[in-house]
Motif scaffolding. Sequence first.
Motif, short mmCIF file in Angstrom:
data_model
loop_
_atom_site.label_atom_id
_atom_site.label_comp_id
_atom_site.label_asym_id
_atom_site.label_seq_id
_atom_site.Cartn_x
_atom_site.Cartn_y
_atom_site.Cartn_z
N ARG A 1 -20.57 -1.73 -1.46
CA ARG A 1 -20.52 -1.50 -2.91
C ARG A 1 -20.25 -2.14 -4.00
O ARG A 1 -19.65 -3.17 -2.86
N PRO A 2 -21.24 -2.63 -4.90
CA PRO A 2 -20.69 -3.71 -5.96
C PRO A 2 -19.79 -2.84 -6.03
O PRO A 2 -18.62 -2.66 -6.21
N CYS A 3 -18.95 -3.92 -7.16
CA CYS A 3 -17.40 -4.69 -7.60
C CYS A 3 -17.35 -3.58 -9.04
O CYS A 3 -18.28 -2.31 -9.65
N ILE A 4 -15.70 -2.98 -8.72
CA ILE A 4 -15.55 -1.72 -9.75
C ILE A 4 -15.33 -2.29 -10.66
O ILE A 4 -14.50 -1.47 -12.62
N ALA B 1 -2.93 7.98 -5.51
CA ALA B 1 -4.04 6.48 -6.09
C ALA B 1 -4.57 5.98 -5.13
O ALA B 1 -5.96 5.44 -4.31
N ALA B 2 -3.47 4.94 -4.43
CA ALA B 2 -3.94 3.66 -3.19
C ALA B 2 -4.69 4.32 -2.18
O ALA B 2 -6.07 3.36 -1.59
N LEU B 3 -4.52 5.43 -1.92
CA LEU B 3 -4.95 5.86 -0.17
C LEU B 3 -6.74 6.24 -0.82
O LEU B 3 -7.38 6.44 0.39
N TYR B 4 -6.95 6.91 -1.91
CA TYR B 4 -8.10 7.76 -1.96
C TYR B 4 -9.36 6.14 -2.14
O TYR B 4 -10.28 6.06 -1.47
N PHE B 5 -9.11 4.82 -2.94
CA PHE B 5 -9.11 3.90 -2.22
C PHE B 5 -9.55 3.15 -0.96
O PHE B 5 -9.91 2.60 -0.60
N PHE B 6 -8.67 3.38 -0.12
CA PHE B 6 -8.55 2.85 1.01
C PHE B 6 -9.48 3.70 1.84
O PHE B 6 -10.74 2.88 3.22
N PHE B 7 -9.92 5.08 1.59
CA PHE B 7 -10.91 5.86 2.28
C PHE B 7 -12.18 5.53 1.96
O PHE B 7 -13.13 6.31 2.29
N GLN B 8 -12.40 4.55 1.00
CA GLN B 8 -14.11 4.46 0.43
C GLN B 8 -14.34 3.08 0.95
O GLN B 8 -14.21 2.03 0.90
N THR B 9 -14.81 3.42 2.49
CA THR B 9 -14.88 2.56 2.88
C THR B 9 -16.14 1.28 3.30
O THR B 9 -16.97 2.22 2.57
N LEU B 10 -16.64 -0.07 2.45
CA LEU B 10 -16.60 -0.59 2.32
C LEU B 10 -17.78 -1.64 3.30
O LEU B 10 -18.39 -2.40 2.70
N SER B 11 -16.76 -1.48 4.64
CA SER B 11 -17.23 -2.43 5.72
C SER B 11 -16.35 -1.67 7.07
O SER B 11 -16.02 -0.98 6.67
N SER B 12 -16.89 -2.04 8.03
CA SER B 12 -16.11 -1.10 9.19
C SER B 12 -16.46 -2.56 10.84
O SER B 12 -18.03 -2.55 11.25
N TRP B 13 -15.82 -2.50 11.22
CA TRP B 13 -16.31 -3.76 12.45
C TRP B 13 -16.12 -3.23 13.75
O TRP B 13 -16.13 -4.03 14.33
#
Length: 824
Positions: free
Chosen positions: A777-780, A753-765
Motif C-alpha cells: 500500500r502507498p505511504c500514509i 494504536a501501535a497494534l492497529y498499525f501492526f496488523f495492517q499487513t503490507l507484506s508477508s514472507w
Amino acid sequence: MAGRAAPAPGALLCTLLWAAAAATAAGGGPGDNPAPGAFGRVYRGAVNISAERVYAFAYRSEPGQVDAVRVYVNSSSENLRYPVLFVVRQQKGVLSWQVPLIFRGLYQRTYNYQEVSRTLCPSEPTPETRPSDQIIFVDIASMAPFNIAYELLVTRLENFQLETNKAFNFTASPSQPQYFLYKFPQDVDSVIINVVSDAAYPCSVVSVQDIVCPVYDLDHNVEFNGVYQSMTKQAAITVQRKDFPGEQFFVVFVIKPEDYACGGSVPSSIHGNVNRTWNLQRTKNLQVTIVPSIKKSVYVQAMFFSFLSFLSFYLGSVVVAFVHYIRVRRKASAGRLSPEHGSGMMTSSHPISASTPEGSSYGAIDESSSSGGRQLSSPERQRPADSDTDSSVEEESDFDTMPEIESDKNIIRTKVFLYLSDLSRKDRRIVSKKYKIYFWNIITIAVFYALPVIQLVITYQTVVNVTGNQDICYYNFLCAHPLGVLSAFNNILSNVGHMMLGFLFLLIVLRRDILHRRAMEMKDIYTLDYGIPKHFGLFYAMGIALMMEGVLSACYHVCPNYSNFQFDTSFMYMIAGLCMLKLYQTRHPDINASAYSAYASFAVVISLAVLGVVFGKNDMWFWVVFSMIHVLASLALSTQIYYMGRFKIGECYLGIFRRAVMVLYTDCIQQCSRPMYMDRMVLLIVGNVVNWSFAIFGLVYRPRDFASYILGIFICNLLLYLAFYIIMKLRSSEKLLPIPMFCIVATAVVWAAALYFFFQTLSSWEETPAESREKNRPCILLGFFDDHDVWHFLSAAALFFSFLVLLTLDDDLDTVRRDKIPVF
C-alpha cells in the motif's frame, strides 16, 4: 508508414539485395511477393527445405523520434522436428525465434505456441535535422521436406513511449511479450512504475532494462538484465535517474508459462504439446502507470520529523525531572523529606501511614509473629553502607550465614504471609552486583549477535543490487524509498525511536541510580529499611535491549525475508523476559533468577524459534515436541513460583514434578484443603490455562509465523503477570502515584494504536514475493512512511512507557517499612 519510402540510395541498395535473395530461392509457393513488404498487411505463404522467403520493410524515421516495429507470426504446424525459423535483420542487430515456440516449465514440462509476436529493438533517435530511412529484413525458412504454412504481419507501434502520470493498458502472453520506452522528464529524478491487473494469474514478470539490444523479453532470459519482480495483481519498481546514464529505460512485461513462481499450482493434465488455444488461456491484461517519486526535500523532512518526535521525549523528561527537583527541594526546606531521596519521586512524609491496614489480608500476622525476621531484615543498619563496587564483596553463594532457625531462608519462605523484609535479607551489595551481570551480559550478547547480522544483511542488499532480483526481499514496494545502496530507507529510519528512547531510558535509570547512591552515602534512613530495594541492573539491561531491538529491526528491514525474520524478534523475547524478571524481582529480590540462568533460557527460546521457522510449517512432530516442552515448562515454573523456590534451570528436574503431584494428591484429593497461597494459586492456574491454550492452538493450527507465535506467548504472560501485580497492589491498599498512573494510561493507549498499525499487513514472507506484493500500500505519513513505519514509531514509545511503568510503579512505597510491604 506502409510500403517503401522515397527511393533513397540506401533504400535502393537494400531493395536490390532483397530481390537477389528472392531470385535465388528455389521453388515457389503461395505468398511469393518480390515487392517490398507493407506495414499492416498480412502475408501468407509456405516454406520447406528448398524454399525460403525474405521480406523487406522500409520506413522513414523522423528526427528525434524513437520508432518501434512489432512482428507477428503464426504457423499451423505443431511438428517440433521441423519448426519454422524466423530471422529478423536490422541495421545493428539480429533477432530470431522458431514456431512452435517452446517454453519449459517445472519438471521438464513443455508448452508450445504457434502464435508469436515480438517487438524489435527500436531505432535510435538521430541528431540529424532531416528524416532517415530504416530497413528491416524478415527471413522465413524451415528444414521440413514438405510445405509448412505461415502468416506474417509487421506493424509500427504508435504508443511505444510511456508518459508520466498517464495509465496505459495492453495485453501480453508468454509468446507475445511487451516492452515500452520511458524517458525521464527534466525535473524528475526518480519514478515509481506501478503495474496492476484485475486477474492474479497467469503469473508475470516486470523488468526494467537499460537501452541495450537485444532486449531480454522471454521467460528464459528476462532475468539476465536489469531489475525485475514477479507479479500477480500488483507490482511496483522504483527507478532513479542516476542508474541510467541515458536517462531512459525499457519496461518489459513477460508472462510466465506456469504459475508456480507466483504461488499458483502447476497444471497436472498438461503434458507435451499444447494446442493453439493455450495462447488465449495465458493472456493477461495489464495497466502500467509511471508516477514521479518523492523529492530529496521529503527525505530531509522525514529525518527531521523522526528525530524531533523522539527528542520531544527528552524535553518532557527534563521538564518532569526539573519539576520533581523543585518539589523535593521545597519539601526538604520544610524538613519533611531528605533532599537527595533515592527514588527520585514524590512520596509520603509519614512512613507508617502508608503501611498495610489492619484489615488487609496481609495483615493477619501480628508484630510478634515475625519480629525475629525483622530484627535481621536489614544488614545495612548494622554496618556502614559501602559502595556497590567494593572489590571485597564476594560473589553470591548458596550458603547464607543466618544463625537462628527463624532466619533460615527456607523456613521463612514457607510462611503463609510474607513481607518484603523476609525476601530482602541478603547483603545489598552482593545482590546489586548479581543484577549488574544482566547489564554486562546483554552488552556482550548484543555485540556477538549484531555483528554477523549486519554482515549478512549487507550481503543480502548487495545481492539484490547486483542481480536485480527484487523477489529476494519483501518490501512494501509502493512505499519503499531508496537511499544510497539501501532499497527501503524509510523502514530503517523509522527504527530510530527504539535507539533514542532506549538511550533516554538508560539516562533516567542512571539518574535514579546516582540519587540512590548519594542517599546511601548520606546514610539516609529511607534507603535502608524502607521501600523496594533499589537494584538497577535489570533496568539497564532493558534499556540496552530496547536499543538493540531498534538496531536488529533496522537490519531485518534492510532485506526482510523468510531467512532473517528472527533478527526482528530475538530481542523482543529478551525484552518481554527481562520485564517479567524485573516485575518478579521487585518483591523477591533475594530469589530471582541469576543472569546466567535467564540468558540461557532466552537462548533456548531463540533456538526453538529458529527451529520453528525451519520445521514448523509442515512437520507435525515438531509441534508435538514443542507443545510438550511448553506445558512441562509451565508446570515446572509454576511449582517454583508457588513455593518461592529458586528459579534456576539446574533445579528443574523430576523432583519438582514429583513434589507437584504429591501436593495435588494430599491437598486436593486426600483432604481437599484450601491452598496455602491462594493468590499465587489463582495466578498460576490462570497462567497455566493461558499457556496450555497456546500449546493446544499451536498443535491444532500450526501457525506459519512461528516467531510471532512465541512472541505472543511471552507478551500474554507478561500482561497477565502485570495485571496480577497491579490488582494485588491495589488490594493491599497501596497507591498508584500520578506519574505511574500516567505511564499506565499512555502505555495502554499507545500499544492499542501501535497494534492497529501492526496488523495492517503490507507484506508477508510466508507467501511468494508476488503474493506478498498484493498487500503493498502507498505511504500514509509525510509521503514517506507506511503503516509499518508508524508501528515502529508507536511501538518504541509504547515500550518506553512500559519500562517507565515498571520503574515507577512502586514509588509510593519509598516511605513504607519493608516489614509492612506484602509479597505477592
